[in-house]
Scaffold this motif. Structure first.
Motif, short mmCIF file in Angstrom:
data_model
loop_
_atom_site.label_atom_id
_atom_site.label_comp_id
_atom_site.label_asym_id
_atom_site.label_seq_id
_atom_site.Cartn_x
_atom_site.Cartn_y
_atom_site.Cartn_z
N UNK A 1 19.03 -7.71 73.69
CA UNK A 1 19.89 -7.74 74.87
C UNK A 1 19.35 -8.75 75.88
N UNK A 2 20.24 -9.61 76.36
CA UNK A 2 19.84 -10.58 77.36
C UNK A 2 19.16 -11.82 76.81
N UNK A 3 19.19 -12.03 75.50
CA UNK A 3 18.59 -13.24 74.94
C UNK A 3 19.50 -14.45 75.22
N UNK A 4 18.96 -15.54 75.75
CA UNK A 4 19.78 -16.72 76.01
C UNK A 4 20.15 -17.42 74.71
N UNK A 5 21.19 -18.21 74.74
CA UNK A 5 21.72 -18.83 73.52
C UNK A 5 20.75 -19.79 72.86
N UNK A 6 19.90 -20.47 73.64
CA UNK A 6 18.93 -21.38 73.03
C UNK A 6 17.98 -20.62 72.11
N UNK A 7 17.63 -19.39 72.50
CA UNK A 7 16.73 -18.59 71.68
C UNK A 7 17.47 -17.94 70.51
N UNK A 8 18.76 -17.63 70.70
CA UNK A 8 19.58 -17.17 69.58
C UNK A 8 19.65 -18.25 68.52
N UNK A 9 19.90 -19.47 68.96
CA UNK A 9 19.96 -20.62 68.05
C UNK A 9 18.64 -20.78 67.29
N UNK A 10 17.54 -20.73 68.00
CA UNK A 10 16.23 -20.91 67.38
C UNK A 10 15.93 -19.79 66.38
N UNK A 11 16.33 -18.57 66.72
CA UNK A 11 16.08 -17.44 65.81
C UNK A 11 16.88 -17.58 64.52
N UNK A 12 18.12 -17.98 64.64
CA UNK A 12 18.96 -18.15 63.45
C UNK A 12 18.45 -19.30 62.59
N UNK B 1 22.78 -15.76 79.97
CA UNK B 1 22.23 -15.10 78.80
C UNK B 1 23.39 -14.44 78.06
N UNK B 2 23.06 -13.76 76.97
CA UNK B 2 24.07 -13.01 76.21
C UNK B 2 23.92 -11.53 76.56
N UNK B 3 24.83 -10.99 77.36
CA UNK B 3 24.70 -9.60 77.82
C UNK B 3 25.11 -8.58 76.77
N UNK B 4 24.57 -7.40 76.87
CA UNK B 4 24.90 -6.31 75.96
C UNK B 4 26.22 -5.67 76.33
N UNK B 5 26.74 -4.86 75.43
CA UNK B 5 27.96 -4.11 75.71
C UNK B 5 27.76 -3.22 76.93
N UNK B 6 26.57 -2.61 77.04
CA UNK B 6 26.31 -1.70 78.16
C UNK B 6 26.33 -2.45 79.49
N UNK B 7 25.80 -3.66 79.53
CA UNK B 7 25.78 -4.43 80.77
C UNK B 7 27.19 -4.86 81.16
#
Length: 323
Positions: free
Chosen positions: A113-124, A268-274
């Protein structure tokens, strides 16, 4: 002649018995695999093409023999697609049971939750069990969650599932928004939710933090959210140091210390709860909050109360040797 015929019949029967016994034995006997391995059965594979893959990886000695036995002993079984773990010495019978069970290897990629897209990209991109490339996803377009994938699945397909999940979530939550929400569009909801997500790690605080920021938006008061200062500098990655005075006063499309209203987009990429918290914020008169030193925050209605809470927080930090 009769004796010869009798012996011929007996010999033929014996031969058939040997062949049948070997056929049956080959179905349950230990296989050639020396150690546990995984095999990937592609969608739409027939029993023949699957057997060829098994022979290629050394799981069975003969693809044709496996198919022949499978058609006899597992006539009604249908193989599934996906990645399967085959144990060492697995018999033909064991292998068919595994391929028809549907119990594929579950590989997961988790987006916190709250991971920014640059880190999503790097993780993938860092996951070596995926294939192909992806572009940097738009900020706020990915729903944080754990996603299953198959070995060698295209990265683009996995990312698309993440983005489809966010699209679906917003479509479900937006119509349920309350009259108290301060956001006017789904993009504004994602933007404010990303700030709320970054400001508290406690799910129990999401709605009250959303309430505080909603109050500020309605009155034209600046949000003054530290994460919005950091985002233009690191694209959401940790800053790794204290924020500079020049950065606090820097005027850009994100810094909510230097402007009123929301940033130009999510940070960032927010969660459903946020997202749900922003669309249904807690009713509160609070306009301020600061860390309480226990992982949460203390809230205040007035600046005087807030300054007193800040003083307590600074005193606690000095006591801890953090200042």
């Amino acid at each position: 002649m009769r004796r010869l015929a009798t012996w011929a019949i007996l010999a033929a029967a014996l031969l058939l018995a040997v062949i049948a016994s070997n056929f049956i034995y080959g179905w349950t006997a230990a296989g050639p695999l020396e150690r546990e391995t995984s095999v990937v059965i592609k969608p739409g594979s027939s029993i023949t093409s699957a057997a060829q893959q098994l022979e290629k990886t050394g799981v069975v000695k003969s693809a044709s023999a496996f198919v022949s036995r499978a058609k006899v002993f597992g006539a009604s079984s249908t193989i599934k697609s996906g990645e399967f773990v085959i144990p060492a010495k697995a018999s033909n019978s064991d292998i068919l049971s595994i391929l028809t069970s549907g119990k594929t290897v579950q590989r997961m990629v988790t987006i916190p939750e709250g991971m920014p897209s640059i880190m999503v990209y790097e993780r993938i991109m860092a996951n070596d069990r995926l294939s192909g490339n992806v572009s940097l996803p738009a900020e706020g377009s990915v729903l944080p969650d754990s996603y299953a994938f198959d070995k060698n699945e295209p990265r683009a397909d996995v990312l698309q599932r993440m983005q489809d999940a966010m699209t679906k979530t917003m479509a479900e939550l937006w119509p349920e928004r309350s009259a108290d929400t301060a956001v006017r569009t789904p993009l504004e909801a994602l933007t404010l939710a990303s700030i709320v997500e970054k400001e508290t790690a406690l799910k129990s605080e999401l709605r009250i933090v959303a309430g505080v920021y909603s109050n500020r938006l309605r009155t034209g008061m600046r949000l003054q959210a530290d994460p919005t200062i950091i985002y233009p500098i690191t694209k959401g990655k940790p800053l790794g140091r204290r924020i500079l005075r020049s950065e606090i006063t820097d005027v850009n499309d994100y810094n909510t210390y230097a402007m009123a209203g929301l940033p130009k987009g999510p940070i960032a990429n927010p969660s459903r709860a946020a997202i749900a918290a922003v669309l249904n914020p807690q009713k509160t008169s609070a306009l301020y909050f600061v860390a309480d030193g226990k992982g949460g925050h203390v809230f205040a209605d007035t600046l005087q109360e807030h300054n007193a809470n800040v003083a307590k927080w600074y005193a606690l930090r000095r006591q801890r040797g953090e200042m």
